[in-house]
Design a protein around this motif. Structure first.
Motif, PDB file in Angstrom:
ATOM      1  N   LEU A  20      -8.738  12.332  -3.572  1.00 56.04           N
ATOM      2  CA  LEU A  20      -8.341  10.935  -3.355  1.00 56.04           C
ATOM      3  C   LEU A  20      -9.331   9.961  -3.981  1.00 56.04           C
ATOM      4  CD1 LEU A  20      -7.134  10.914   0.367  1.00 56.04           C
ATOM      5  CD2 LEU A  20      -5.763  10.973  -1.717  1.00 56.04           C
ATOM      6  N   THR A  34       0.313   4.083  -1.060  1.00 53.49           N
ATOM      7  CA  THR A  34      -0.374   5.333  -0.726  1.00 53.49           C
ATOM      8  C   THR A  34      -0.161   5.746   0.731  1.00 53.49           C
ATOM      9  OG1 THR A  34      -2.380   4.028  -0.335  1.00 53.49           O
ATOM     10  CG2 THR A  34      -2.169   5.104  -2.476  1.00 53.49           C
ATOM     11  N   LEU A  35       0.208   4.783   1.590  1.00 55.28           N
ATOM     12  CA  LEU A  35       0.485   5.103   2.997  1.00 55.28           C
ATOM     13  C   LEU A  35       1.640   6.086   3.134  1.00 55.28           C
ATOM     14  CD1 LEU A  35       0.175   1.801   5.050  1.00 55.28           C
ATOM     15  CD2 LEU A  35      -1.138   3.916   5.344  1.00 55.28           C
ATOM     16  N   ARG A  90      -3.427  -2.826  -8.285  1.00 51.58           N
ATOM     17  CA  ARG A  90      -4.515  -2.241  -7.517  1.00 51.58           C
ATOM     18  C   ARG A  90      -4.976  -3.295  -6.512  1.00 51.58           C
ATOM     19  NH1 ARG A  90      -9.371   1.295  -8.409  1.00 51.58           N
ATOM     20  NH2 ARG A  90      -8.211   2.330 -10.065  1.00 51.58           N
ATOM     21  N   GLN A  91      -5.112  -2.910  -5.248  1.00 50.80           N
ATOM     22  CA  GLN A  91      -5.398  -3.887  -4.200  1.00 50.80           C
ATOM     23  C   GLN A  91      -6.900  -3.947  -3.932  1.00 50.80           C
ATOM     24  OE1 GLN A  91      -2.819  -5.822  -3.135  1.00 50.80           O
ATOM     25  NE2 GLN A  91      -1.572  -4.663  -4.590  1.00 50.80           N
ATOM     26  N   VAL A  92      -7.611  -4.660  -4.780  1.00 45.04           N
ATOM     27  CA  VAL A  92      -9.064  -4.781  -4.639  1.00 45.04           C
ATOM     28  C   VAL A  92      -9.369  -5.659  -3.417  1.00 45.04           C
ATOM     29  CG1 VAL A  92     -11.176  -5.580  -5.756  1.00 45.04           C
ATOM     30  CG2 VAL A  92      -9.384  -4.452  -7.105  1.00 45.04           C
ATOM     31  N   LEU A  93      -9.847  -5.014  -2.363  1.00 46.60           N
ATOM     32  CA  LEU A  93      -9.936  -5.646  -1.044  1.00 46.60           C
ATOM     33  C   LEU A  93     -11.353  -5.605  -0.504  1.00 46.60           C
ATOM     34  CD1 LEU A  93      -8.303  -6.618   1.590  1.00 46.60           C
ATOM     35  CD2 LEU A  93      -8.363  -4.212   2.255  1.00 46.60           C
ATOM     36  N   LYS A  94     -11.748  -6.730   0.093  1.00 46.46           N
ATOM     37  CA  LYS A  94     -12.992  -6.795   0.868  1.00 46.46           C
ATOM     38  C   LYS A  94     -12.625  -7.176   2.281  1.00 46.46           C
ATOM     39  CE  LYS A  94     -16.691  -8.176  -2.242  1.00 46.46           C
ATOM     40  NZ  LYS A  94     -17.919  -8.974  -2.374  1.00 46.46           N
ATOM     41  N   LEU A  95     -13.203  -6.472   3.228  1.00 48.55           N
ATOM     42  CA  LEU A  95     -12.818  -6.674   4.619  1.00 48.55           C
ATOM     43  C   LEU A  95     -14.077  -6.806   5.458  1.00 48.55           C
ATOM     44  CD1 LEU A  95     -10.144  -6.455   6.323  1.00 48.55           C
ATOM     45  CD2 LEU A  95     -10.734  -4.065   6.664  1.00 48.55           C
ATOM     46  N   GLU A 105     -11.319   8.355  -7.228  1.00 49.19           N
ATOM     47  CA  GLU A 105     -11.176   8.179  -8.672  1.00 49.19           C
ATOM     48  C   GLU A 105     -12.539   8.341  -9.357  1.00 49.19           C
ATOM     49  OE1 GLU A 105     -10.011   4.254  -9.820  1.00 49.19           O
ATOM     50  OE2 GLU A 105      -8.806   4.996 -11.505  1.00 49.19           O
ATOM     51  N   GLN A 122       0.838  -1.189   0.000  1.00 44.36           N
ATOM     52  CA  GLN A 122       0.000   0.000   0.000  1.00 44.36           C
ATOM     53  C   GLN A 122       0.879   1.248   0.000  1.00 44.36           C
ATOM     54  OE1 GLN A 122      -4.344   1.073   0.580  1.00 44.36           O
ATOM     55  NE2 GLN A 122      -3.049  -0.247  -0.632  1.00 44.36           N
ATOM     56  N   GLN A 151      -9.855   5.674   3.681  1.00 47.75           N
ATOM     57  CA  GLN A 151      -9.921   4.556   2.739  1.00 47.75           C
ATOM     58  C   GLN A 151     -11.100   4.754   1.798  1.00 47.75           C
ATOM     59  OE1 GLN A 151      -9.787   1.003   5.403  1.00 47.75           O
ATOM     60  NE2 GLN A 151      -7.702   0.707   4.646  1.00 47.75           N
ATOM     61  N   LEU A 196     -16.191  -3.612   4.748  1.00 43.94           N
ATOM     62  CA  LEU A 196     -15.678  -2.689   3.748  1.00 43.94           C
ATOM     63  C   LEU A 196     -15.503  -3.437   2.439  1.00 43.94           C
ATOM     64  CD1 LEU A 196     -14.478   0.250   3.720  1.00 43.94           C
ATOM     65  CD2 LEU A 196     -12.257  -0.820   4.119  1.00 43.94           C
ATOM     66  N   ASP A 197     -16.014  -2.841   1.369  1.00 44.92           N
ATOM     67  CA  ASP A 197     -15.842  -3.428   0.042  1.00 44.92           C
ATOM     68  C   ASP A 197     -15.186  -2.350  -0.826  1.00 44.92           C
ATOM     69  OD1 ASP A 197     -15.947  -4.892  -2.242  1.00 44.92           O
ATOM     70  OD2 ASP A 197     -18.132  -4.950  -2.382  1.00 44.92           O
ATOM     71  N   THR A 198     -14.024  -2.663  -1.391  1.00 47.22           N
ATOM     72  CA  THR A 198     -13.286  -1.636  -2.109  1.00 47.22           C
ATOM     73  C   THR A 198     -12.890  -2.064  -3.516  1.00 47.22           C
ATOM     74  OG1 THR A 198     -10.945  -2.224  -1.730  1.00 47.22           O
ATOM     75  CG2 THR A 198     -12.139  -1.240   0.120  1.00 47.22           C
ATOM     76  N   ASN A 199     -12.541  -1.059  -4.298  1.00 47.11           N
ATOM     77  CA  ASN A 199     -11.905  -1.301  -5.578  1.00 47.11           C
ATOM     78  C   ASN A 199     -10.441  -0.869  -5.468  1.00 47.11           C
ATOM     79  OD1 ASN A 199     -11.745  -2.058  -8.225  1.00 47.11           O
ATOM     80  ND2 ASN A 199     -12.311  -0.042  -9.004  1.00 47.11           N
ATOM     81  N   GLY A 200      -9.880  -1.105  -4.252  1.00 48.89           N
ATOM     82  CA  GLY A 200      -8.573  -0.579  -3.881  1.00 48.89           C
ATOM     83  C   GLY A 200      -8.791   0.419  -2.761  1.00 48.89           C
ATOM     84  N   PRO A 201      -8.352   0.133  -1.522  1.00 51.92           N
ATOM     85  CA  PRO A 201      -8.665   1.059  -0.413  1.00 51.92           C
ATOM     86  C   PRO A 201      -7.920   2.387  -0.535  1.00 51.92           C
ATOM     87  CG  PRO A 201      -7.265  -0.747   0.357  1.00 51.92           C
ATOM     88  CD  PRO A 201      -7.661  -1.085  -1.041  1.00 51.92           C
ATOM     89  N   TYR A 202      -6.741   2.362  -1.218  1.00 51.49           N
ATOM     90  CA  TYR A 202      -6.041   3.605  -1.490  1.00 51.49           C
ATOM     91  C   TYR A 202      -5.845   4.351  -0.162  1.00 51.49           C
ATOM     92  CZ  TYR A 202      -4.862   7.306  -4.894  1.00 51.49           C
ATOM     93  OH  TYR A 202      -4.212   8.241  -5.669  1.00 51.49           O
ATOM     94  N   THR A 203      -5.266   3.651   0.803  1.00 51.71           N
ATOM     95  CA  THR A 203      -5.201   4.115   2.192  1.00 51.71           C
ATOM     96  C   THR A 203      -4.237   5.286   2.393  1.00 51.71           C
ATOM     97  OG1 THR A 203      -5.483   1.772   2.758  1.00 51.71           O
ATOM     98  CG2 THR A 203      -4.904   3.279   4.551  1.00 51.71           C
TER      99      THR A 203
END
Lengths: 167, 167
Positions: free
Chosen positions: B72, A97-98, A150-155, B74, A95, B18, B155-162
């Motif tokens: 931040l 972007t951190l 791109r880190q497509v994440l579900k949490l 997109e 990540q 995020q 959380l459901d993301t297309n990249g959290p872009y943290t």
């Protein structure tokens, strides 16, 4: 273990930790020939990671030891234990972007490490986590994202219990 | 707007941002009389927030302005825009753990603001976000967690872009 209460003013690496009940991460996007690929963990810890300029392999063993042994996971009895002791699984998410710093209304990443060095450090970090997890048998799974993607994440969490740790 | 490229050595507030496609947060746990209650946003930004000792209301207007205007998100064309311009929704999650510092294998929160002051600042922060969002009509929804509760989050993301932003 060193006292991390006073992280360096200019950190070499930044990690963000979130606890999860389940986490799913895309490791390969869909293309013309195949569907997207994912990795998944159940209960455990998500480690988002970013390296800064000047970071070297030297910092990795202590980072991994600290992250995998810090007591941030709630056991069934309510006691805080490490992800190794839970035992839980680990999802490592690159990540970059951190490392962002706001400048006017945009973000800049001037302190981030170069891509080649970043990939090498990331790969070694993942390997070290896998080695330590393996010592605990097959109870602690280590999964990780694809560097540069791109880190497509579900949490899914029972409280992310978000912590920041600079090294 | 001030240059946030050099956050103060001892920040008064810490936020973590995020991006999400959807986020669901419990705002009231289940009890004997009723089921758990949740709030949900679709596409937008999750703001995790923690206040430190010494934080006052003075910092809030600039914080809110910075967070809601930084680019931040997109857009459908791939351009980075603010959550207001997307337009997206905002989920505010109180997250005192962001103030943690590692000490040996545990975490300490000595720099966190007291609960009473923290609740007051949090409530004002939420109100300011709601006020700015309201200026944009009904396109930007603001939802928020219950201060002091466990933040059961999906959380459901297309990249959290943290991104991390200290104030």
């Amino acid at each position: 273990m060193a006292d991390k209460g006073n992280p360096p003013a200019a950190p070499l690496a930044r990690t963000l930790l979130q606890q999860c009940l389940q986490a799913t991460l895309q490791v390969k996007p869909a293309d013309d020939e195949s569907e997207a690929e994912y990795v998944q963990i159940e209960r455990g810890m998500v480690i988002y990671i970013c390296f800064f300029r000047g970071a070297t392999d030297d910092i990795l063993p202590k980072m991994v030891s600290t992250l995998l042994n810090i007591r941030l996971c709630e056991s069934s009895s309510g006691k805080m234990v490490s992800v190794l002791d839970l035992p839980g699984s680990i999802l490592i998410v690159p990540q970059a972007t951190l490392g962002g710093k706001a400048k006017s209304r945009g973000m800049q990443y001037h302190n981030n490490i170069g891509k080649e060095d970043g990939l090498r450090l990331y790969s070694t970090f993942v390997s070290l986590c896998e080695e330590i997890a393996a010592v605990n048998g097959d109870k602690v799974m280590v999964k990780h994202g694809t560097y540069g993607n791109r880190q497509v994440l579900k949490l899914d969490t029972n409280g992310p219990y978000t912590h920041l740790m600079d090294f």
